[in-house]
Motif scaffolding. Structure first.
Motif, PDB file in Angstrom:
ATOM      1  N   THR A   1       0.843  -1.245   0.063  1.00  0.00           N
ATOM      2  CA  THR A   1       0.188   0.078  -0.096  1.00  0.00           C
ATOM      3  C   THR A   1       0.935   1.338   0.051  1.00  0.00           C
ATOM      4  O   THR A   1       1.846   1.426   0.698  1.00  0.00           O
ATOM      5  N   LEU A   2       0.591   2.321  -0.902  1.00  0.00           N
ATOM      6  CA  LEU A   2       1.247   3.490  -1.053  1.00  0.00           C
ATOM      7  C   LEU A   2       0.094   4.432  -0.492  1.00  0.00           C
ATOM      8  O   LEU A   2      -0.687   4.665  -0.943  1.00  0.00           O
ATOM      9  N   SER A   3       0.963   5.487   0.160  1.00  0.00           N
ATOM     10  CA  SER A   3       0.211   6.500   0.895  1.00  0.00           C
ATOM     11  C   SER A   3       0.353   7.746   0.160  1.00  0.00           C
ATOM     12  O   SER A   3       1.287   8.071  -0.399  1.00  0.00           O
ATOM     13  N   CYS A   4      -0.676   8.314   0.350  1.00  0.00           N
ATOM     14  CA  CYS A   4      -1.049   9.850  -0.384  1.00  0.00           C
ATOM     15  C   CYS A   4      -2.004  10.500   0.699  1.00  0.00           C
ATOM     16  O   CYS A   4      -2.990  10.317   0.662  1.00  0.00           O
ATOM     17  N   THR A   5      -1.458  11.935   0.681  1.00  0.00           N
ATOM     18  CA  THR A   5      -2.612  12.597   1.511  1.00  0.00           C
ATOM     19  C   THR A   5      -2.334  14.009   0.747  1.00  0.00           C
ATOM     20  O   THR A   5      -1.294  14.361  -0.044  1.00  0.00           O
ATOM     21  N   TYR A   6      -3.605  14.779   0.720  1.00  0.00           N
ATOM     22  CA  TYR A   6      -3.649  16.280  -0.171  1.00  0.00           C
ATOM     23  C   TYR A   6      -4.367  17.105   0.707  1.00  0.00           C
ATOM     24  O   TYR A   6      -5.096  16.858   1.822  1.00  0.00           O
ATOM     25  N   ASP A   7      -4.185  18.098   0.194  1.00  0.00           N
ATOM     26  CA  ASP A   7      -5.000  19.448   0.615  1.00  0.00           C
ATOM     27  C   ASP A   7      -5.675  20.119  -0.262  1.00  0.00           C
ATOM     28  O   ASP A   7      -4.848  20.425  -1.231  1.00  0.00           O
ATOM     29  N   THR A   8      -7.016  20.508  -0.286  1.00  0.00           N
ATOM     30  CA  THR A   8      -7.579  21.369  -1.145  1.00  0.00           C
ATOM     31  C   THR A   8      -8.803  21.768  -0.320  1.00  0.00           C
ATOM     32  O   THR A   8      -9.212  21.183   0.311  1.00  0.00           O
ATOM     33  N   SER A   9      -9.230  23.209  -0.774  1.00  0.00           N
ATOM     34  CA  SER A   9     -10.494  23.725  -0.398  1.00  0.00           C
ATOM     35  C   SER A   9     -11.607  23.585  -1.102  1.00  0.00           C
ATOM     36  O   SER A   9     -12.646  23.998  -0.644  1.00  0.00           O
ATOM     37  N   GLU A  10     -11.427  22.707  -2.317  1.00  0.00           N
ATOM     38  CA  GLU A  10     -12.282  22.360  -3.087  1.00  0.00           C
ATOM     39  C   GLU A  10     -13.229  21.096  -2.432  1.00  0.00           C
ATOM     40  O   GLU A  10     -12.771  20.397  -1.867  1.00  0.00           O
ATOM     41  N   ASN A  11     -14.523  21.197  -3.112  1.00  0.00           N
ATOM     42  CA  ASN A  11     -15.182  19.784  -2.841  1.00  0.00           C
ATOM     43  C   ASN A  11     -15.482  18.981  -4.031  1.00  0.00           C
ATOM     44  O   ASN A  11     -15.285  17.691  -3.798  1.00  0.00           O
ATOM     45  N   ASN A  12     -15.205  19.530  -5.332  1.00  0.00           N
ATOM     46  CA  ASN A  12     -15.329  18.684  -6.295  1.00  0.00           C
ATOM     47  C   ASN A  12     -13.875  18.555  -6.965  1.00  0.00           C
ATOM     48  O   ASN A  12     -13.282  19.569  -7.502  1.00  0.00           O
ATOM     49  N   TYR A  13     -13.186  17.303  -6.914  1.00  0.00           N
ATOM     50  CA  TYR A  13     -12.034  17.310  -7.409  1.00  0.00           C
ATOM     51  C   TYR A  13     -11.820  15.697  -7.839  1.00  0.00           C
ATOM     52  O   TYR A  13     -12.623  14.843  -7.736  1.00  0.00           O
ATOM     53  N   TYR A  14     -10.457  15.528  -8.597  1.00  0.00           N
ATOM     54  CA  TYR A  14     -10.248  14.212  -8.856  1.00  0.00           C
ATOM     55  C   TYR A  14      -8.847  13.935  -8.373  1.00  0.00           C
ATOM     56  O   TYR A  14      -8.026  14.563  -8.518  1.00  0.00           O
ATOM     57  N   LEU A  15      -8.600  12.606  -8.026  1.00  0.00           N
ATOM     58  CA  LEU A  15      -7.552  11.930  -7.591  1.00  0.00           C
ATOM     59  C   LEU A  15      -7.024  10.827  -8.507  1.00  0.00           C
ATOM     60  O   LEU A  15      -7.695  10.198  -9.323  1.00  0.00           O
ATOM     61  N   PHE A  16      -5.795  10.839  -8.708  1.00  0.00           N
ATOM     62  CA  PHE A  16      -5.206   9.836  -9.755  1.00  0.00           C
ATOM     63  C   PHE A  16      -3.838   9.360  -8.935  1.00  0.00           C
ATOM     64  O   PHE A  16      -3.300   9.832  -8.200  1.00  0.00           O
ATOM     65  N   TRP A  17      -3.535   8.251  -9.577  1.00  0.00           N
ATOM     66  CA  TRP A  17      -2.258   7.477  -9.300  1.00  0.00           C
ATOM     67  C   TRP A  17      -1.612   7.054 -10.709  1.00  0.00           C
ATOM     68  O   TRP A  17      -2.540   6.336 -11.700  1.00  0.00           O
ATOM     69  N   TYR A  18      -0.360   7.717 -10.886  1.00  0.00           N
ATOM     70  CA  TYR A  18       0.453   7.320 -12.216  1.00  0.00           C
ATOM     71  C   TYR A  18       1.560   6.562 -11.750  1.00  0.00           C
ATOM     72  O   TYR A  18       2.138   6.870 -10.567  1.00  0.00           O
ATOM     73  N   LYS A  19       2.020   5.903 -12.830  1.00  0.00           N
ATOM     74  CA  LYS A  19       3.108   4.907 -12.355  1.00  0.00           C
ATOM     75  C   LYS A  19       3.998   5.359 -13.749  1.00  0.00           C
ATOM     76  O   LYS A  19       3.688   5.732 -14.945  1.00  0.00           O
TER      77      LYS A  19
ATOM     78  N   LEU B   1      -1.200   6.008 -16.720  1.00  0.00           N
ATOM     79  CA  LEU B   1      -2.422   6.253 -15.575  1.00  0.00           C
ATOM     80  C   LEU B   1      -2.705   4.522 -14.934  1.00  0.00           C
ATOM     81  O   LEU B   1      -2.866   3.710 -15.608  1.00  0.00           O
ATOM     82  N   VAL B   2      -2.824   4.526 -13.875  1.00  0.00           N
ATOM     83  CA  VAL B   2      -3.167   3.444 -13.010  1.00  0.00           C
ATOM     84  C   VAL B   2      -4.502   3.438 -12.525  1.00  0.00           C
ATOM     85  O   VAL B   2      -5.225   2.521 -12.768  1.00  0.00           O
ATOM     86  N   ILE B   3      -5.198   4.705 -12.017  1.00  0.00           N
ATOM     87  CA  ILE B   3      -6.760   4.518 -11.519  1.00  0.00           C
ATOM     88  C   ILE B   3      -6.773   5.894 -11.240  1.00  0.00           C
ATOM     89  O   ILE B   3      -5.939   6.800 -10.942  1.00  0.00           O
ATOM     90  N   ARG B   4      -8.111   6.235 -11.318  1.00  0.00           N
ATOM     91  CA  ARG B   4      -8.675   7.450 -10.966  1.00  0.00           C
ATOM     92  C   ARG B   4      -9.855   7.417 -10.050  1.00  0.00           C
ATOM     93  O   ARG B   4     -10.403   6.345 -10.152  1.00  0.00           O
ATOM     94  N   GLN B   5     -10.017   8.589  -9.077  1.00  0.00           N
ATOM     95  CA  GLN B   5     -11.264   8.553  -8.262  1.00  0.00           C
ATOM     96  C   GLN B   5     -11.778   9.896  -8.370  1.00  0.00           C
ATOM     97  O   GLN B   5     -11.282  10.862  -8.216  1.00  0.00           O
ATOM     98  N   GLU B   6     -13.060  10.050  -8.573  1.00  0.00           N
ATOM     99  CA  GLU B   6     -13.951  11.276  -8.459  1.00  0.00           C
ATOM    100  C   GLU B   6     -14.102  11.462  -7.184  1.00  0.00           C
ATOM    101  O   GLU B   6     -14.924  10.566  -6.464  1.00  0.00           O
ATOM    102  N   ALA B   7     -13.921  12.625  -6.578  1.00  0.00           N
ATOM    103  CA  ALA B   7     -14.320  13.048  -5.131  1.00  0.00           C
ATOM    104  C   ALA B   7     -15.661  12.800  -4.799  1.00  0.00           C
ATOM    105  O   ALA B   7     -15.791  12.594  -3.648  1.00  0.00           O
ATOM    106  N   TYR B   8     -16.550  12.864  -5.666  1.00  0.00           N
ATOM    107  CA  TYR B   8     -17.786  12.774  -5.128  1.00  0.00           C
ATOM    108  C   TYR B   8     -18.288  11.484  -5.357  1.00  0.00           C
ATOM    109  O   TYR B   8     -19.572  11.147  -4.513  1.00  0.00           O
ATOM    110  N   LYS B   9     -17.580  10.581  -5.510  1.00  0.00           N
ATOM    111  CA  LYS B   9     -18.097   9.034  -5.563  1.00  0.00           C
ATOM    112  C   LYS B   9     -17.496   8.548  -4.183  1.00  0.00           C
ATOM    113  O   LYS B   9     -16.278   8.641  -3.932  1.00  0.00           O
ATOM    114  N   GLN B  10     -18.095   8.029  -3.361  1.00  0.00           N
ATOM    115  CA  GLN B  10     -17.758   7.251  -2.154  1.00  0.00           C
ATOM    116  C   GLN B  10     -17.163   5.732  -2.382  1.00  0.00           C
ATOM    117  O   GLN B  10     -16.279   5.516  -1.613  1.00  0.00           O
TER     118      GLN B  10
END
Lengths: 116, 112
Positions: free
Chosen positions: B20-38, B47-56
């Motif tokens: 497991t690889l760790s990642c933390t982030y900081d943003t003031s926005e509510n809608n954003y996207y997160l990615f892992w790239y290799k 691109l390895v995987i992406r996540q929409e912040a609005y999806k649980q």
């Protein structure tokens, strides 16, 4: 080709010289991005284009850096009066359309620039 | 300002094990996207995987899955059944409004 291509793959130049780095995006992608990746770091945003226009150039470090995309496809990153600190890998990415929320960016293999 | 932090400069795992690889982030926005790239030695970011912040629901792509904790602003990557070809630099990235920020990366080595 199927992916983003960048030429040259490696460029060695002398301090003070002018260089041009080329990016061919995926066909049909309207958005194009340039990043700079220094050794041991993640990519840092430089500029992005939507079509022919530079929609955001806030990442360009100074006025020695300039980029164009005259026909909305191929882009050229130009660096004048190169300095040793410009040595890095320059990455290009394209996506289907900028502004589309989280549209995936596809990266090229980069150009490694070495300024002696 | 948006920031992305990867606190593990290097990690290693035995072939077929899970990491497991760790990642933390900081943003003031509510809608954003997160990615892992290799990024393998060839330098090409994949691109390895992406996540929409609005999806649980956590995103999954074959052997790759994420643990997205929005309140904690955490976005870890789990690689199951590690393969030698997984050896590479892994970058976590945060996208919002055409602003993409990358972490400093984690170098993963899969050992035979």
């Amino acid at each position: 080709g199927a992916g983003v291509s960048q030429t040259p793959s490696n460029k060695v130049t002398e301090k003070g010289k002018y260089v041009e780095l080329r990016c061919d995006p995926i066909s049909g992608h309207t958005a194009l991005y340039w990043y700079r990746q220094s050794l041991g770091q993640g990519p840092e945003f430089l500029i992005y284009f939507q079509g022919t226009g530079a929609a955001d150039d806030s990442g360009l470090p100074n006025d020695r850096f300039f980029a164009v995309r005259p026909e909305g496809s191929v882009s050229t990153l130009k660096i004048q009066r190169t300095e040793r600190g410009d040595s890095a890998v320059y990455l290009c990415a394209s996506s289907l359309a900028a502004g589309t929320a989280g549209d995936t960016q596809y990266f090229g293999p980069g150009t490694r620039l070495t300024v002696l | 300002a948006q920031t992305v932090t990867q606190s593990q400069p290097e990690m290693s795992v035995q072939e077929a094990e899970t990491v497991t690889l760790s990642c933390t982030y900081d943003t003031s926005e509510n809608n954003y996207y997160l990615f892992w790239y290799k990024q393998p030695p060839s330098r090409q970011m994949i691109l390895v995987i992406r996540q929409e912040a609005y999806k649980q629901q956590n995103a999954t792509e074959n052997r790759f899955s994420v643990n997205f904790q929005k309140a904690a602003k955490s976005f870890s990557l789990k690689i199951s059944d590690s393969q030698l070809g997984d050896t590479a630099m892994y970058f976590c990235a945060l996208w919002n409004n055409n602003d993409m920020r990358f972490g400093a990366g984690t170098r993963l080595t899969v050992k035979p």
